[in-house]
Design an enzyme around this catalytic site. Sequence first.
Site, mmCIF file in Angstrom:
data_model
loop_
_atom_site.group_PDB
_atom_site.id
_atom_site.type_symbol
_atom_site.label_atom_id
_atom_site.label_comp_id
_atom_site.label_asym_id
_atom_site.label_seq_id
_atom_site.Cartn_x
_atom_site.Cartn_y
_atom_site.Cartn_z
ATOM 1 N N SER A 49 -3.061 2.204 -2.758
ATOM 2 C CA SER A 49 -2.351 2.638 -1.552
ATOM 3 C C SER A 49 -3.183 2.305 -0.326
ATOM 4 C CB SER A 49 -2.091 4.149 -1.604
ATOM 5 O OG SER A 49 -1.492 4.595 -0.409
ATOM 6 N N HIS A 50 -2.507 2.097 0.766
ATOM 7 C CA HIS A 50 -3.191 1.909 2.037
ATOM 8 C C HIS A 50 -3.809 3.218 2.510
ATOM 9 C CE1 HIS A 50 -0.902 -1.781 1.998
ATOM 10 N NE2 HIS A 50 -1.640 -2.203 3.006
ATOM 11 N N SER A 51 -3.315 4.323 2.006
ATOM 12 C CA SER A 51 -3.739 5.649 2.442
ATOM 13 C C SER A 51 -4.363 6.431 1.290
ATOM 14 C CB SER A 51 -2.535 6.421 2.990
ATOM 15 O OG SER A 51 -2.842 7.778 3.156
ATOM 16 N N ASP A 79 1.662 0.601 -3.082
ATOM 17 C CA ASP A 79 2.574 1.186 -2.110
ATOM 18 C C ASP A 79 3.299 0.176 -1.223
ATOM 19 O OD1 ASP A 79 0.426 0.550 -0.414
ATOM 20 O OD2 ASP A 79 0.197 2.568 0.381
ATOM 21 N N SER A 125 1.197 -5.757 1.278
ATOM 22 C CA SER A 125 -0.141 -6.342 1.232
ATOM 23 C C SER A 125 -0.989 -5.747 0.110
ATOM 24 C CB SER A 125 -0.853 -6.216 2.580
ATOM 25 O OG SER A 125 -1.037 -4.867 2.928
#
Length: 140
Positions: free
Chosen positions: A8-10, A73, A76
Amino acid sequence: MTGIVVVSHSRPLAEASVAMARQMVRDSGPRIEIAAGIQDPGSEEPGLGTDAAAISAAIEAADDGQGVVVLMDLGSAILSARTALEFLDPDIAGRTRLSWAPLVEGLLGAVVTAASGSDPTEVAAQAEVAAEAKRRQVED
């Protein structure tokens, strides 16, 4: 048991998703590793982003020889996960499945299926069914 990697980016999003999924299986679940966020220089908190090297390390940590399913997610994150496969030993890369499943719903399906001892192909398939189940619920 098939391992699972959450990309995930987060980092907070990944941690919350994993916490919810672990409640479905308690202590009998698969190994779940998180590769989420990137460390911004000068900041104590992780920033948004993904890191192929961190994903590769998470895949290695999640693999017990049966294989790994990777859930991502956003777009990218897919590119980072594909790049991570290039860093892996070819045997591990060959046992790793990238899944297009939605992150939260897919993770729940993957964790429950992996806990039953299913192989990575079946775990990924059950994660991907989650999108169809949600579509049907919304349409009803």
